[in-house]
Scaffold this motif. Structure first.
Motif, short mmCIF file in Angstrom:
data_model
loop_
_atom_site.label_atom_id
_atom_site.label_comp_id
_atom_site.label_asym_id
_atom_site.label_seq_id
_atom_site.Cartn_x
_atom_site.Cartn_y
_atom_site.Cartn_z
N ALA A 30 5.78 6.41 -12.57
CA ALA A 30 4.84 6.90 -11.55
C ALA A 30 4.38 5.77 -10.65
N GLY A 31 4.15 6.10 -9.39
CA GLY A 31 3.53 5.17 -8.46
C GLY A 31 4.33 3.92 -8.14
N GLY A 32 5.65 4.01 -8.16
CA GLY A 32 6.47 2.86 -7.81
C GLY A 32 6.72 1.89 -8.95
N ALA A 33 6.40 2.28 -10.15
CA ALA A 33 6.67 1.42 -11.32
C ALA A 33 8.10 1.67 -11.81
N LEU A 34 8.61 0.73 -12.57
CA LEU A 34 9.89 0.89 -13.25
C LEU A 34 9.65 0.72 -14.74
N PRO A 62 9.01 -4.03 -8.05
CA PRO A 62 8.26 -2.77 -8.20
C PRO A 62 6.77 -3.08 -8.29
N ARG A 63 5.97 -2.05 -8.15
CA ARG A 63 4.52 -2.22 -8.32
C ARG A 63 4.23 -2.75 -9.72
N ALA A 64 4.92 -2.19 -10.70
CA ALA A 64 4.75 -2.62 -12.09
C ALA A 64 6.07 -2.47 -12.82
N VAL A 95 4.47 -8.73 -9.43
CA VAL A 95 4.77 -7.52 -10.21
C VAL A 95 3.91 -7.52 -11.47
N ALA A 96 3.17 -6.45 -11.69
CA ALA A 96 2.39 -6.32 -12.93
C ALA A 96 3.36 -6.02 -14.07
N ALA A 128 0.78 2.53 -20.40
CA ALA A 128 1.07 1.37 -19.54
C ALA A 128 1.18 1.81 -18.08
N LEU A 129 1.75 2.98 -17.84
CA LEU A 129 1.92 3.46 -16.46
C LEU A 129 0.59 3.82 -15.80
N THR A 130 -0.39 4.15 -16.60
CA THR A 130 -1.70 4.51 -16.04
C THR A 130 -2.66 3.33 -15.98
N ALA A 131 -2.21 2.18 -16.45
CA ALA A 131 -3.08 0.98 -16.47
C ALA A 131 -3.26 0.40 -15.07
#
Length: 131
Positions: A30-34, A62-64, A95-96, A128-131
């Motif tokens: 979600a939101g550009g994460a991988l 990626p964002r994260a 990158v987070a 992790a994706l919502t962090a």
């Protein structure tokens, strides 16, 4: 007749299970994460596919980046070094980096070395994706 040392060594080597390279699966989050899920062993003999994949993923900026470690059965110092190098590379690229569902084996290595303090650890990929 007693088996020679060479015979015993051959028997031990034949009985040893071969190390398998880790399976590497990547998917968008979600939101550009991988998300990169690793499965298998992270050791000096099997590390190359995981190292190549993580380097390529960080380069995409990626964002994260979430590394799913739930299915990693073994991790030695070279596996830990890969995670630490990936953390530094991610920071340089903005990158987070998050470690998710860390298997007990990997967690033990992180705890013994104190490295858990430098990672963002999460109980699941979703967390992790919502962090």
């Amino acid at each position: 007749m007693m088996p020679s040392d060479d015979d015993r060594r051959d028997t031990v080597l034949a009985a040893a299970e071969p190390r398998t390279e880790p399976a590497v699966r990547t998917r968008p989050g979600a939101g550009g994460a991988l998300v990169c899920a690793l499965e298998g062993d992270l050791d000096i003999e099997t590390l190359a596919p995981a190292a190549d994949a993580l380097t390529a993923l960080v380069a995409q900026r990626p964002r994260a980046l979430v590394i799913d470690l739930a299915q990693v059965g073994f991790c030695d110092s070279s596996g830990l070094n890969l995670l630490l190098k990936t953390r530094l590379a991610a920071a340089e690229e903005g990158v987070a980096l998050h470690l998710a569902a860390v298997s007990p084996t990997v967690m033990r290595v992180l705890e013994l070395t104190g490295a858990q303090a430098v990672f963002s650890l999460h109980p699941s990929v979703e967390a992790a994706l919502t962090a």
